[in-house]
Design a protein around this motif. Structure first.
Motif, PDB file in Angstrom:
ATOM      1  N   THR A 149      27.989  11.942  17.893  1.00 29.07           N
ATOM      2  CA  THR A 149      26.537  11.760  18.014  1.00 29.07           C
ATOM      3  C   THR A 149      25.855  11.756  16.654  1.00 29.07           C
ATOM      4  N   THR A 150      26.613  11.485  15.596  1.00 21.62           N
ATOM      5  CA  THR A 150      26.024  11.396  14.262  1.00 21.62           C
ATOM      6  C   THR A 150      25.018  10.258  14.242  1.00 21.62           C
ATOM      7  N   PRO A 151      23.786  10.529  13.793  1.00 22.50           N
ATOM      8  CA  PRO A 151      22.788   9.455  13.749  1.00 22.50           C
ATOM      9  C   PRO A 151      23.211   8.355  12.775  1.00 22.50           C
ATOM     10  N   PRO A 152      22.922   7.120  13.097  1.00 27.29           N
ATOM     11  CA  PRO A 152      23.272   6.016  12.199  1.00 27.29           C
ATOM     12  C   PRO A 152      22.618   6.171  10.831  1.00 27.29           C
ATOM     13  N   GLU A 153      21.488   6.855  10.783  1.00 27.34           N
ATOM     14  CA  GLU A 153      20.776   7.051   9.521  1.00 27.34           C
ATOM     15  C   GLU A 153      21.570   7.923   8.544  1.00 27.34           C
ATOM     16  N   ALA A 154      22.500   8.711   9.059  1.00 24.84           N
ATOM     17  CA  ALA A 154      23.323   9.573   8.199  1.00 24.84           C
ATOM     18  C   ALA A 154      24.266   8.753   7.335  1.00 24.84           C
ATOM     19  N   HIS A 155      24.471   7.484   7.679  1.00 25.67           N
ATOM     20  CA  HIS A 155      25.404   6.632   6.953  1.00 25.67           C
ATOM     21  C   HIS A 155      24.703   5.755   5.913  1.00 25.67           C
ATOM     22  N   LEU A 156      23.405   5.929   5.734  1.00 23.57           N
ATOM     23  CA  LEU A 156      22.699   5.125   4.742  1.00 23.57           C
ATOM     24  C   LEU A 156      23.040   5.632   3.346  1.00 23.57           C
ATOM     25  N   PRO A 157      23.399   4.731   2.430  1.00 20.22           N
ATOM     26  CA  PRO A 157      23.763   5.167   1.076  1.00 20.22           C
ATOM     27  C   PRO A 157      22.536   5.686   0.312  1.00 20.22           C
ATOM     28  N   VAL A 158      22.639   6.909  -0.161  1.00 20.56           N
ATOM     29  CA  VAL A 158      21.516   7.568  -0.838  1.00 20.56           C
ATOM     30  C   VAL A 158      21.004   6.764  -2.032  1.00 20.56           C
ATOM     31  N   PRO A 159      21.872   6.227  -2.905  1.00 20.39           N
ATOM     32  CA  PRO A 159      21.341   5.454  -4.039  1.00 20.39           C
ATOM     33  C   PRO A 159      20.510   4.246  -3.602  1.00 20.39           C
ATOM     34  N   VAL A 160      20.916   3.613  -2.514  1.00 23.27           N
ATOM     35  CA  VAL A 160      20.163   2.440  -2.040  1.00 23.27           C
ATOM     36  C   VAL A 160      18.823   2.886  -1.450  1.00 23.27           C
ATOM     37  N   VAL A 161      18.812   3.995  -0.722  1.00 23.11           N
ATOM     38  CA  VAL A 161      17.559   4.519  -0.171  1.00 23.11           C
ATOM     39  C   VAL A 161      16.586   4.838  -1.300  1.00 23.11           C
ATOM     40  N   VAL A 162      17.083   5.519  -2.328  1.00 22.35           N
ATOM     41  CA  VAL A 162      16.228   5.897  -3.460  1.00 22.35           C
ATOM     42  C   VAL A 162      15.730   4.667  -4.207  1.00 22.35           C
ATOM     43  N   ALA A 163      16.640   3.737  -4.514  1.00 19.90           N
ATOM     44  CA  ALA A 163      16.240   2.526  -5.231  1.00 19.90           C
ATOM     45  C   ALA A 163      15.239   1.701  -4.423  1.00 19.90           C
ATOM     46  N   HIS A 164      15.456   1.612  -3.106  1.00 19.90           N
ATOM     47  CA  HIS A 164      14.539   0.872  -2.246  1.00 19.90           C
ATOM     48  C   HIS A 164      13.134   1.488  -2.302  1.00 19.90           C
ATOM     49  N   GLY A 165      13.074   2.801  -2.254  1.00 23.57           N
ATOM     50  CA  GLY A 165      11.784   3.477  -2.329  1.00 23.57           C
ATOM     51  C   GLY A 165      11.113   3.323  -3.683  1.00 23.57           C
ATOM     52  N   VAL A 166      11.881   3.453  -4.753  1.00 24.61           N
ATOM     53  CA  VAL A 166      11.319   3.325  -6.106  1.00 24.61           C
ATOM     54  C   VAL A 166      10.823   1.901  -6.352  1.00 24.61           C
ATOM     55  N   PHE A 167      11.641   0.923  -6.001  1.00 25.10           N
ATOM     56  CA  PHE A 167      11.209  -0.464  -6.191  1.00 25.10           C
ATOM     57  C   PHE A 167      10.056  -0.820  -5.242  1.00 25.10           C
ATOM     58  N   GLY A 168      10.045  -0.237  -4.053  1.00 20.96           N
ATOM     59  CA  GLY A 168       8.922  -0.462  -3.142  1.00 20.96           C
ATOM     60  C   GLY A 168       7.619   0.070  -3.713  1.00 20.96           C
ATOM     61  N   ALA A 169       7.676   1.276  -4.290  1.00 20.26           N
ATOM     62  CA  ALA A 169       6.475   1.852  -4.913  1.00 20.26           C
ATOM     63  C   ALA A 169       6.038   1.018  -6.113  1.00 20.26           C
ATOM     64  N   ALA A 170       7.010   0.564  -6.905  1.00 20.23           N
ATOM     65  CA  ALA A 170       6.675  -0.286  -8.046  1.00 20.23           C
ATOM     66  C   ALA A 170       6.038  -1.591  -7.587  1.00 20.23           C
ATOM     67  N   THR A 171       6.560  -2.147  -6.509  1.00 15.66           N
ATOM     68  CA  THR A 171       5.992  -3.381  -5.958  1.00 15.66           C
ATOM     69  C   THR A 171       4.547  -3.163  -5.540  1.00 15.66           C
ATOM     70  N   LEU A 172       4.278  -2.065  -4.863  1.00 10.83           N
ATOM     71  CA  LEU A 172       2.918  -1.754  -4.417  1.00 10.83           C
ATOM     72  C   LEU A 172       1.967  -1.685  -5.617  1.00 10.83           C
ATOM     73  N   VAL A 173       2.383  -0.999  -6.671  1.00 12.90           N
ATOM     74  CA  VAL A 173       1.543  -0.870  -7.866  1.00 12.90           C
ATOM     75  C   VAL A 173       1.359  -2.228  -8.550  1.00 12.90           C
ATOM     76  N   LEU A 174       2.431  -2.985  -8.671  1.00 11.94           N
ATOM     77  CA  LEU A 174       2.329  -4.292  -9.348  1.00 11.94           C
ATOM     78  C   LEU A 174       1.450  -5.265  -8.559  1.00 11.94           C
ATOM     79  N   VAL A 175       1.565  -5.246  -7.255  1.00 15.24           N
ATOM     80  CA  VAL A 175       0.717  -6.131  -6.432  1.00 15.24           C
ATOM     81  C   VAL A 175      -0.752  -5.717  -6.570  1.00 15.24           C
ATOM     82  N   LEU A 176      -1.015  -4.415  -6.564  1.00 20.11           N
ATOM     83  CA  LEU A 176      -2.391  -3.950  -6.758  1.00 20.11           C
ATOM     84  C   LEU A 176      -2.922  -4.387  -8.124  1.00 20.11           C
ATOM     85  N   LEU A 177      -2.134  -4.183  -9.166  1.00 23.09           N
ATOM     86  CA  LEU A 177      -2.576  -4.585 -10.505  1.00 23.09           C
ATOM     87  C   LEU A 177      -2.826  -6.086 -10.593  1.00 23.09           C
TER      88      LEU A 177
END
Length: 143
Positions: A107-135
């Motif tokens: 019953t391990t959730p599928p989310e437990a298999h998400l690679p941490v580096p990709v999750v972090v990079a996705h979030g960091v680049f997503g935040a950067a995208t938000l700031v760049l689009v605003l600018l």
């Protein structure tokens, strides 16, 4: 700034595709019926579809140079970020809890298999995208 925002958005999208494919491959959709998945499918696919729509609007903005489209894209991106932050908040407890050994009826959730580096990079680049689009929308770095 416009092209930097596009590049950041594309990198973010690539990371998002990896995460989506991994979530589906590890039973994200099947987990909806069993209750194992922590991410509701509408949340995952809403995040994906809004992000894709926002990217299309951004590309049209780049082609047409209409300021209203930049702001529309930013508004869509804010909604995408809120959905993404919701998924991140649901993922954290899964990440912090060690996954049990794989066994029959796991019953391990599928989310437990998400690679941490990709999750972090996705979030960091997503935040950067938000700031760049605003600018870009407010005209910083533009012609």
């Amino acid at each position: 700034m416009d092209i930097a925002a596009l590049a950041a958005w594309v990198v973010t999208a690539l990371g998002g595709f990896v995460l989506l494919a991994r979530w589906i491959a590890r039973g994200g959709l099947r987990g909806q019926q069993t209750g194992a998945a922590r991410f509701p499918a509408p949340l995952v696919f809403g995040h994906f579809l809004l992000a894709a729509a926002g990217l299309v609007v951004w590309i049209v903005y780049l082609a047409a140079d209409m300021g209203a489209l930049a702001w529309t894209s930013f508004g869509i991106l804010v909604a995408v970020a809120l959905l993404g932050f919701t998924m991140f908040a649901r993922w954290l407890p899964v990440y912090r809890t060690p996954a049990p050994a794989t066994a029959e009826g796991d019953t391990t959730p599928p989310e437990a298999h998400l690679p941490v580096p990709v999750v972090v990079a996705h979030g960091v680049f997503g935040a950067a995208t938000l700031v760049l689009v605003l600018l870009a929308a407010i005209g910083v770095g533009g012609s």
